[in-house]
Design an enzyme around this catalytic site. Structure first.
Site, PDB file in Angstrom:
ATOM      1  N   LYS A 229       0.071   4.291  -0.287  1.00  0.00           N
ATOM      2  CA  LYS A 229      -0.546   5.501   0.300  1.00  0.00           C
ATOM      3  C   LYS A 229      -0.291   6.703  -0.622  1.00  0.00           C
ATOM      4  O   LYS A 229      -0.284   6.537  -1.839  1.00  0.00           O
ATOM      5  CB  LYS A 229      -0.017   5.715   1.720  1.00  0.00           C
ATOM      6  CG  LYS A 229      -0.095   4.426   2.553  1.00  0.00           C
ATOM      7  CD  LYS A 229       0.209   4.591   4.001  1.00  0.00           C
ATOM      8  CE  LYS A 229       0.072   3.246   4.702  1.00  0.00           C
ATOM      9  NZ  LYS A 229       0.238   3.329   6.143  1.00  0.00           N
TER      10      LYS A 229
ATOM     11  N   GLY B  77       2.648   2.093  10.732  1.00  0.00           N
ATOM     12  CA  GLY B  77       3.618   3.166  10.564  1.00  0.00           C
ATOM     13  C   GLY B  77       4.336   3.545  11.842  1.00  0.00           C
ATOM     14  O   GLY B  77       5.004   4.576  11.906  1.00  0.00           O
TER      15      GLY B  77
ATOM     16  N   SER C 265       3.581  -2.306  10.268  1.00  0.00           N
ATOM     17  CA  SER C 265       5.028  -2.343  10.460  1.00  0.00           C
ATOM     18  C   SER C 265       5.660  -3.681  10.065  1.00  0.00           C
ATOM     19  O   SER C 265       6.596  -4.155  10.719  1.00  0.00           O
ATOM     20  CB  SER C 265       5.393  -1.980  11.907  1.00  0.00           C
ATOM     21  OG  SER C 265       4.951  -0.664  12.214  1.00  0.00           O
TER      22      SER C 265
ATOM     23  N   GLU D 238      -5.353  -4.837  10.684  1.00  0.00           N
ATOM     24  CA  GLU D 238      -4.309  -3.840  10.889  1.00  0.00           C
ATOM     25  C   GLU D 238      -4.556  -3.090  12.193  1.00  0.00           C
ATOM     26  O   GLU D 238      -5.297  -2.086  12.207  1.00  0.00           O
ATOM     27  CB  GLU D 238      -4.305  -2.833   9.729  1.00  0.00           C
ATOM     28  CG  GLU D 238      -4.081  -3.472   8.380  1.00  0.00           C
ATOM     29  CD  GLU D 238      -3.422  -2.498   7.411  1.00  0.00           C
ATOM     30  OE1 GLU D 238      -2.357  -2.855   6.885  1.00  0.00           O
ATOM     31  OE2 GLU D 238      -3.941  -1.384   7.218  1.00  0.00           O
TER      32      GLU D 238
ATOM     33  N   ASN E  41       0.875  -1.180   0.000  1.00  0.00           N
ATOM     34  CA  ASN E  41       0.000   0.000   0.000  1.00  0.00           C
ATOM     35  C   ASN E  41       0.907   1.224   0.000  1.00  0.00           C
ATOM     36  O   ASN E  41       1.512   1.554   1.018  1.00  0.00           O
ATOM     37  CB  ASN E  41      -0.893  -0.045   1.253  1.00  0.00           C
ATOM     38  CG  ASN E  41      -1.695   1.235   1.420  1.00  0.00           C
ATOM     39  OD1 ASN E  41      -1.816   2.039   0.494  1.00  0.00           O
ATOM     40  ND2 ASN E  41      -2.264   1.413   2.612  1.00  0.00           N
TER      41      ASN E  41
ATOM     42  N   GLU F  38      -6.372   4.997   8.070  1.00  0.00           N
ATOM     43  CA  GLU F  38      -6.098   6.409   7.768  1.00  0.00           C
ATOM     44  C   GLU F  38      -7.324   7.073   7.143  1.00  0.00           C
ATOM     45  O   GLU F  38      -7.585   8.248   7.379  1.00  0.00           O
ATOM     46  CB  GLU F  38      -4.868   6.514   6.848  1.00  0.00           C
ATOM     47  CG  GLU F  38      -3.585   6.221   7.610  1.00  0.00           C
ATOM     48  CD  GLU F  38      -2.490   5.597   6.764  1.00  0.00           C
ATOM     49  OE1 GLU F  38      -2.558   5.653   5.528  1.00  0.00           O
ATOM     50  OE2 GLU F  38      -1.558   5.025   7.371  1.00  0.00           O
TER      51      GLU F  38
ATOM     52  N   HIS G 181      -9.282   1.648   5.128  1.00  0.00           N
ATOM     53  CA  HIS G 181      -7.984   1.753   5.796  1.00  0.00           C
ATOM     54  C   HIS G 181      -8.115   2.713   6.982  1.00  0.00           C
ATOM     55  O   HIS G 181      -8.849   3.696   6.904  1.00  0.00           O
ATOM     56  CB  HIS G 181      -6.920   2.250   4.813  1.00  0.00           C
ATOM     57  CG  HIS G 181      -5.542   2.163   5.379  1.00  0.00           C
ATOM     58  ND1 HIS G 181      -5.049   3.107   6.251  1.00  0.00           N
ATOM     59  CD2 HIS G 181      -4.564   1.236   5.240  1.00  0.00           C
ATOM     60  CE1 HIS G 181      -3.822   2.757   6.602  1.00  0.00           C
ATOM     61  NE2 HIS G 181      -3.509   1.620   6.008  1.00  0.00           N
TER      62      HIS G 181
HETATM   63  P1  PGA Z   1       3.009   0.127   7.602  1.00  0.00           P
HETATM   64  O1  PGA Z   1       1.539   0.408   7.033  1.00  0.00           O
HETATM   65  O2  PGA Z   1       3.489  -1.152   7.002  1.00  0.00           O
HETATM   66  O3  PGA Z   1       3.826   1.323   7.162  1.00  0.00           O
HETATM   67  O4  PGA Z   1       2.878   0.049   9.088  1.00  0.00           O
HETATM   68  C1  PGA Z   1       0.636  -0.646   6.852  1.00  0.00           C
HETATM   69  C2  PGA Z   1      -0.642  -0.123   6.271  1.00  0.00           C
HETATM   70  O5  PGA Z   1      -1.030   1.007   6.585  1.00  0.00           O
HETATM   71  O6  PGA Z   1      -1.308  -0.814   5.463  1.00  0.00           O
END
Ligand code: PGA
Length: 252
Positions: free
Chosen positions: A11, A173, A213, A167, A9, A97, A95
């Site tokens: 983003k 992140g 992560s 997640e 992803n 976010e 997601h």
């Molecule tokens: P990350 O993000 O691997 O940077 O923690 C995962 C995601 O948001 O799908």
């Protein structure tokens, strides 16, 4: 047997030029993975979807979002027919976010999931609890709500096309991944919820990913867990060398 699935992803990262640079360094990756039973995909920005479709050499190409209406006065939005015309067959929904920054709810996710399935697409539905909810022991309560509300009205026949991404928000992140044991506990629970909705056979076919992560250094043990079918990867999917390592680990 469920095929392993690894989705990057991106983003709001990578211009078209940068996306092409990534693809140049990822030659042969998707076909190598596919021949070893692993599906590999990328969710780039809308503006790079066509590049990934043209030069991704069979990589799954996913949008990061969509609108549930086919058309209309929704400035800034992208519809499912627009994605389908391009050849995009997958789409991330809900997601964290988007839930946190763009007011996505279980209800809006549900509308998108139903519309995607009706259009023949595969939704990648993201669920997961916040740190406060995790600390308060509310993980299962949150997952139950997100799965039941988000998948309301989905037919058992369509369920095999779903992908769920667990997640935990506190792991996205942050560099602080959920341990494989914690991830397996939640993902096993999600599979039991899917079995309640669609029956055990259908639930056994749905791929459930861990996200939060994931890096080459910590990915391997997740794949040893019985219910975890791969990963949705943010940060580590931006670097072609890291992404290749993740694919190689999934292939092992
Ligand atoms: P990350 O993000 O691997 O940077 O923690 C995962 C995601 O948001 O799908």
């Amino acid at each position: 047997m469920r095929r392993k699935l690894l989705i990057g992803n991106w983003k709001m990262n990578k211009t078209r030029r940068e996306a092409l640079g990534f693809l140049e360094r990822s030659r042969g990756l998707a076909s190598f993975a596919a021949s070893h039973g692993v599906d590999v995909g990328i969710a780039p920005s809308y503006l790079s979807l066509d590049l990934l479709l043209a030069a991704g050499e069979g990589m799954i190409v996913a949008a990061q979002n969509c609108h549930f209406r086919k058309s209309g006065a929704f400035t800034g939005e992208i519809s499912i027919p627009m994605l389908l015309e391009l050849g995009v067959k997958w789409c991330i929904v809900g997601h964290s976010e988007r839930r946190a920054c763009f007011n996505e709810t279980d209800g809006s996710c549900n509308l998108k999931i139903l519309a995607l399935l009706a259009g023949g697409m595969a939704p990648i539905y993201c669920v997961g609890e916040s740190e406060a909810e995790f600390d308060a022991g509310k993980t299962e309560e949150v997952l139950r709500r997100e799965i039941r509300e988000g998948l309301k009205g989905v037919k058992a026949d369509d369920a095999a096309r779903l992908v769920i991404a667990y997640e935990p928000i506190w792991a996205i992140g942050t560099g602080k991944s959920a341990s494989p044991e914690i991830a397996e506990r939640s993902i096993g629970f999600i599979r039991s919820l899917l079995a309640e909705l669609f029956g055990a056979d259908a639930a056994a076919k749905i791929r459930i990913l861990y996200g939060g992560s994931v890096k080459p250094g910590n990915f391997r043990p997740y794949l040893l867990e019985k219910d975890i079918d791969g990963a949705l990867v943010g940060g580590a999917s931006l670097d072609p060398a890291d992404f290749r390592k993740l694919v190689e680990i999934a292939v092992e």
